[in-house]
Scaffold this active site. Structure first.
Site, PDB file in Angstrom:
ATOM      1  CD  GLU A 161       1.994  -7.571   7.172  1.00  0.00           C
ATOM      2  OE1 GLU A 161       0.814  -7.635   7.140  1.00  0.00           O
ATOM      3  OE2 GLU A 161       2.487  -6.592   7.743  1.00  0.00           O
ATOM      4  CG  HIS A 177      -0.725  -8.587  11.731  1.00  0.00           C
ATOM      5  ND1 HIS A 177       0.191  -7.515  12.015  1.00  0.00           N
ATOM      6  CD2 HIS A 177      -0.809  -9.103  10.622  1.00  0.00           C
ATOM      7  CE1 HIS A 177       0.487  -7.235  10.629  1.00  0.00           C
ATOM      8  NE2 HIS A 177       0.089  -7.839   9.908  1.00  0.00           N
ATOM      9  CE  LYS A 184      -0.705  -9.348  16.643  1.00  0.00           C
ATOM     10  NZ  LYS A 184      -0.080  -7.960  17.178  1.00  0.00           N
ATOM     11  CG  ASN A 223      -2.126  -6.356  19.572  1.00  0.00           C
ATOM     12  OD1 ASN A 223      -1.771  -7.360  19.258  1.00  0.00           O
ATOM     13  ND2 ASN A 223      -1.711  -4.942  19.388  1.00  0.00           N
ATOM     14  CE1 TYR A 275       4.135  -6.965  13.944  1.00  0.00           C
ATOM     15  CE2 TYR A 275       4.456  -9.344  15.076  1.00  0.00           C
ATOM     16  CZ  TYR A 275       3.533  -8.133  14.626  1.00  0.00           C
ATOM     17  OH  TYR A 275       2.121  -8.368  14.970  1.00  0.00           O
TER      18      TYR A 275
HETATM   19  P1  ATP Z   1      -0.317  -5.225  13.902  1.00  0.00           P
HETATM   20  O1  ATP Z   1       0.897  -4.761  12.935  1.00  0.00           O
HETATM   21  O2  ATP Z   1       0.039  -6.380  14.746  1.00  0.00           O
HETATM   22  O3  ATP Z   1      -1.516  -5.520  13.081  1.00  0.00           O
HETATM   23  P2  ATP Z   1      -0.718  -2.487  14.717  1.00  0.00           P
HETATM   24  O4  ATP Z   1      -0.432  -2.153  13.090  1.00  0.00           O
HETATM   25  O5  ATP Z   1      -1.988  -2.164  15.134  1.00  0.00           O
HETATM   26  O6  ATP Z   1      -0.567  -3.972  15.026  1.00  0.00           O
HETATM   27  P3  ATP Z   1       2.167  -1.970  15.040  1.00  0.00           P
HETATM   28  O7  ATP Z   1       2.540  -0.190  15.466  1.00  0.00           O
HETATM   29  O8  ATP Z   1       2.426  -2.333  13.628  1.00  0.00           O
HETATM   30  O9  ATP Z   1       0.386  -1.983  15.601  1.00  0.00           O
HETATM   31  O10 ATP Z   1       2.750  -2.847  16.198  1.00  0.00           O
HETATM   32  C1  ATP Z   1       2.796  -4.103  15.972  1.00  0.00           C
HETATM   33  C2  ATP Z   1       2.680  -5.013  17.030  1.00  0.00           C
HETATM   34  O11 ATP Z   1       3.453  -4.747  18.190  1.00  0.00           O
HETATM   35  C3  ATP Z   1       1.339  -4.737  17.870  1.00  0.00           C
HETATM   36  O12 ATP Z   1       0.132  -5.031  17.472  1.00  0.00           O
HETATM   37  C4  ATP Z   1       1.721  -5.249  19.116  1.00  0.00           C
HETATM   38  O13 ATP Z   1       1.484  -6.473  19.284  1.00  0.00           O
HETATM   39  C5  ATP Z   1       3.055  -4.754  19.269  1.00  0.00           C
HETATM   40  N1  ATP Z   1       3.329  -3.342  19.988  1.00  0.00           N
HETATM   41  C6  ATP Z   1       3.115  -2.280  19.353  1.00  0.00           C
HETATM   42  N2  ATP Z   1       3.213  -1.057  20.168  1.00  0.00           N
HETATM   43  C7  ATP Z   1       3.741  -1.855  21.341  1.00  0.00           C
HETATM   44  C8  ATP Z   1       4.274  -1.220  22.493  1.00  0.00           C
HETATM   45  N3  ATP Z   1       4.224   0.208  22.735  1.00  0.00           N
HETATM   46  N4  ATP Z   1       4.542  -2.028  23.574  1.00  0.00           N
HETATM   47  C9  ATP Z   1       4.336  -3.325  23.348  1.00  0.00           C
HETATM   48  N5  ATP Z   1       4.084  -3.965  22.146  1.00  0.00           N
HETATM   49  C10 ATP Z   1       3.503  -3.017  21.116  1.00  0.00           C
HETATM   50 MG    MG Z   2       1.296  -2.954  12.243  1.00  0.00          MG
END
Ligand code: ATP
Ligand code: MG
Length: 137
Positions: A126, A115, A9, A112, A49
């Protein structure tokens, strides 16, 4: 043999951890089948997303994802969806296990670093969002 989509990211690119993330994939025996650098528009980040459209963090997340360059990769290997997510660690770096990418490099739960697709169906969507068949080797 399974495929998954990985993204380093914008925060990860700004922190210069691209090489370290690739090193961890290769050390784990995960093959890189496709790779490119992109800069998502706000609309492209919203499309990627779309499943999170109703979440309170959607607008901030898509602003962040379109704030700079990303590197997108197709990873290939046995159980690579699960193995990539193990290497990544928990979404929230405060909860991520020691030695994971997010524990070592993430800024916060939103920024974070990486992804990874979470299931075969999301991986297929994706991967096709970023790559056509001729770009995957
Ligand atoms: P990713 O899909 O990016 O691999 P993930 O599967 O661990 O991450 P998801 O629940 O799919 O997490 O959330 C997608 C992304 O949205 C997260 O990676 C993060 O960047 C953001 N995100 C998730 N939860 C929060 C939150 N509570 N506040 C802010 N951003 C969030
Ligand atoms: Mg995810």
């Amino acid at each position: 043999m399974e495929r998954t989509l990985s993204i380093v990211k914008p925060d990860g690119i700004r922190k210069h951890i691209l090489g370290e993330v690739i090193r961890r994939f290769q050390e784990a025996g995960i093959r890189i089948a496709a790779i490119k650098m992109i800069h998502l528009s706000k609309a492209e980040a919203e499309g990627f997303y779309a499943v999170h459209r109703e979440r309170p963090f959607f607008d901030s997340l898509t602003d962040f994802m379109s704030s700079g360059s990303c590197v997108v990769m197709v990873l290939e290997g046995d159980e690579v969806i699960r193995r990539n997510r193990e290497l990544m660690g928990a979404t929230n770096p405060a909860e991520a296990a020691p030695g994971t990418i997010r524990k070592d490099f993430a800024t916060n739960i939103e920024q974070n670093a990486v992804h990874g697709s979470d299931a075969p169906e999301t991986a297929a969507f994706e991967i096709s969002y970023f790559f056509n068949a001729l770009e995957i080797h």
